[in-house]
Design an enzyme around this catalytic site. Structure first.
Site, PDB file in Angstrom:
ATOM      1  CG  HIS A   1      37.479  35.110  35.715  1.00 28.65           C
ATOM      2  ND1 HIS A   1      38.259  34.213  36.402  1.00 28.65           N
ATOM      3  CD2 HIS A   1      37.821  36.334  36.188  1.00 28.65           C
ATOM      4  CE1 HIS A   1      39.049  34.861  37.245  1.00 28.65           C
ATOM      5  NE2 HIS A   1      38.802  36.157  37.135  1.00 28.65           N
TER       6      HIS A   1
ATOM      7  CG  ASP B   1      37.293  39.360  38.027  1.00 30.02           C
ATOM      8  OD1 ASP B   1      38.155  38.616  38.517  1.00 30.02           O
ATOM      9  OD2 ASP B   1      37.217  39.620  36.808  1.00 30.02           O
TER      10      ASP B   1
ATOM     11  CG  MET C   1      37.013  43.110  42.584  1.00 30.81           C
ATOM     12  SD  MET C   1      37.651  44.401  41.518  1.00 30.81           S
ATOM     13  CE  MET C   1      38.184  43.429  40.098  1.00 30.81           C
TER      14      MET C   1
ATOM     15  CG  HIS D   1      39.708  36.133  40.903  1.00 32.15           C
ATOM     16  ND1 HIS D   1      40.350  36.983  40.020  1.00 32.15           N
ATOM     17  CD2 HIS D   1      40.523  36.051  41.996  1.00 32.15           C
ATOM     18  CE1 HIS D   1      41.488  37.381  40.553  1.00 32.15           C
ATOM     19  NE2 HIS D   1      41.613  36.846  41.745  1.00 32.15           N
TER      20      HIS D   1
ATOM     21  CG  MET E   1      40.552  39.718  43.460  1.00 33.12           C
ATOM     22  SD  MET E   1      40.423  40.604  41.906  1.00 33.12           S
ATOM     23  CE  MET E   1      38.934  39.864  41.270  1.00 33.12           C
TER      24      MET E   1
ATOM     25  CG  MET F   1      46.172  38.229  40.534  1.00 33.16           C
ATOM     26  SD  MET F   1      44.651  38.102  39.573  1.00 33.16           S
ATOM     27  CE  MET F   1      44.599  39.684  38.717  1.00 33.16           C
TER      28      MET F   1
ATOM     29  N   GLY G   1      42.162  44.394  40.752  1.00 33.75           N
ATOM     30  CA  GLY G   1      41.282  45.505  41.116  1.00 33.75           C
ATOM     31  C   GLY G   1      40.522  46.083  39.936  1.00 33.75           C
ATOM     32  CG  PHE G   2      40.870  48.959  38.665  1.00 34.04           C
ATOM     33  CD1 PHE G   2      39.651  49.597  38.912  1.00 34.04           C
ATOM     34  CD2 PHE G   2      41.883  49.086  39.596  1.00 34.04           C
ATOM     35  CE1 PHE G   2      39.463  50.346  40.068  1.00 34.04           C
ATOM     36  CE2 PHE G   2      41.704  49.844  40.753  1.00 34.04           C
ATOM     37  CZ  PHE G   2      40.487  50.472  40.984  1.00 34.04           C
ATOM     38  N   GLY G   3      39.779  46.021  35.419  1.00 29.71           N
ATOM     39  CA  GLY G   3      39.982  45.489  34.078  1.00 29.71           C
ATOM     40  C   GLY G   3      40.777  46.501  33.260  1.00 29.71           C
ATOM     41  N   GLY G   4      41.250  46.052  32.117  1.00 30.79           N
ATOM     42  CA  GLY G   4      41.865  46.966  31.156  1.00 30.79           C
ATOM     43  C   GLY G   4      43.275  47.430  31.481  1.00 30.79           C
TER      44      GLY G   4
ATOM     45  N   GLY H   1      44.711  39.104  33.647  1.00 34.52           N
ATOM     46  CA  GLY H   1      45.086  40.510  33.584  1.00 34.52           C
ATOM     47  C   GLY H   1      45.918  40.847  32.358  1.00 34.52           C
TER      48      GLY H   1
ATOM     49  N   GLY I   1      39.084  39.942  29.927  1.00 40.03           N
ATOM     50  CA  GLY I   1      37.922  40.803  30.085  1.00 40.03           C
ATOM     51  C   GLY I   1      37.816  41.788  28.949  1.00 40.03           C
ATOM     52  CB  SER I   2      39.356  45.118  28.416  1.00 41.17           C
ATOM     53  OG  SER I   2      40.663  44.701  28.692  1.00 41.17           O
TER      54      SER I   2
HETATM   55  C1  DX5 Z   1      41.438  42.099  37.661  1.00 43.39           C
HETATM   56  C2  DX5 Z   1      40.486  40.937  37.474  1.00 43.39           C
HETATM   57  C3  DX5 Z   1      40.446  40.447  36.098  1.00 43.39           C
HETATM   58  C4  DX5 Z   1      39.986  41.442  35.063  1.00 43.39           C
HETATM   59  C5  DX5 Z   1      40.831  41.218  33.863  1.00 43.39           C
HETATM   60  O1  DX5 Z   1      41.612  42.369  38.985  1.00 43.39           O
HETATM   61  O2  DX5 Z   1      40.843  39.852  38.315  1.00 43.39           O
HETATM   62  O3  DX5 Z   1      39.740  39.213  35.970  1.00 43.39           O
HETATM   63  O4  DX5 Z   1      38.650  41.321  34.712  1.00 43.39           O
HETATM   64  O5  DX5 Z   1      40.560  42.210  32.957  1.00 43.39           O
HETATM   65  P1  DX5 Z   1      41.427  42.448  31.646  1.00 43.39           P
HETATM   66  O6  DX5 Z   1      41.407  41.174  30.853  1.00 43.39           O
HETATM   67  O7  DX5 Z   1      40.736  43.579  30.994  1.00 43.39           O
HETATM   68  O8  DX5 Z   1      42.828  42.783  32.116  1.00 43.39           O
HETATM   69 ZN    ZN Z   2      39.901  37.788  37.917  1.00 43.62          ZN
END
Ligand code: DX5
Ligand code: ZN
Length: 219
Positions: free
Chosen positions: A33, A35, A37, A66, A68, A137, A142-145, A176, A197-198
């Site tokens: 995957h 991302d 942005m 993906h 964004m 979503m 916008g962010f991981g974690g 997410g 992700g995280s």
């Molecule tokens: C968030 C991304 C996700 C992100 C998920 O905007 O679209 O793909 O990497 O990260 P985690 O699994 O850490 O929430």
């Molecule tokens: Zn994503």
């Protein structure tokens, strides 16, 4: 039910991106995957087509891209040429969603539509059957974690109902805050493709986490 796990390289070590992707392949990832942005649609900036092109030769695992970004169709050919196997666009930024989805499919790759947490499912009413996948979503993009938004369980259930009523094969992907702790509940609600992700990249053994998550989803 077939469960798919899609590690998000947003949480990978970018200095060792190729190796991290190879590790995900060894762990049995169904998708990588990616991302993208643009610092407009979401308040963060990541990678574009040149990075995707550079990592394409390191694995045979398909790329789930993906987008964004505000104007995804302006760059869609670049992402396809870079090696995307599936492209996800956000419904919030497209006035002609059907045209965009048709364009992506005509290019011979999979097409998916993503909805932010606050975007209602009814935007999919007349397009669901045309989609290979819907990405719900489960955090604000916008962010991981970030933490999974609990009210998304109901949204996943309702989308599963829409898919079942139409007897279509549209994959329900969630993105997410997915971890070993909640993947079972999310799978029970109807999701069958899990971006993580995280929870994968911060695990002591990231490759093993892929199969642990898959097993937990299938329990
Ligand atoms: C968030 C991304 C996700 C992100 C998920 O905007 O679209 O793909 O990497 O990260 P985690 O699994 O850490 O929430
Ligand atoms: Zn994503």
């Amino acid at each position: 039910m077939v469960i798919q796990i899609a590690p998000s390289i947003l949480s990978a070590d970018f200095a060792r991106l190729g190796e991290e992707i190879v590790l995900m392949e060894k762990g049995g990832a169904d998708w990588i995957h990616i991302d993208v942005m643009d610092a407009h649609f979401v308040p963060n900036l990541t990678f574009g087509p040149p990075v995707i092109k550079a990592i394409r030769p390191v694995t045979k695992v398909p790329f789930d891209v993906h987008l964004m970004m505000d104007n995804p169709m302006d760059y869609i050919d670049d992402f396809i040429d870079a090696g995307a196997d599936s492209i996800t666009v956000h419904a919030e930024v497209l006035s002609h969603l059907h045209r965009s989805v048709t364009y992506i499919k005509q290019k011979g790759i999979k097409a998916a539509v993503s909805l932010n947490p606050s975007t209602p499912l009814n935007i999919l009413e007349y397009i669901l059957e045309d989609l290979d996948m819907v990405l719900l979503m489960t955090v604000n993009p916008g962010f991981g974690g970030q933490s999974f938004i609990p009210s998304m369980i109901k949204k996943i259930r309702l989308l599963k109902k829409m898919v079942d009523e139409r007897q279509c094969k549209t994959i329900i992907q969630v993105d997410g805050g997915i971890s070993l702790k909640n993947i079972r509940e999310v799978a029970e609600a109807g999701a069958n493709c899990f971006v993580a992700g995280s929870s994968i990249f911060s695990a002591p053994d990231p490759a093993a986490m892929i199969s642990q998550m898959r097993e937990a989803a299938m329990l």
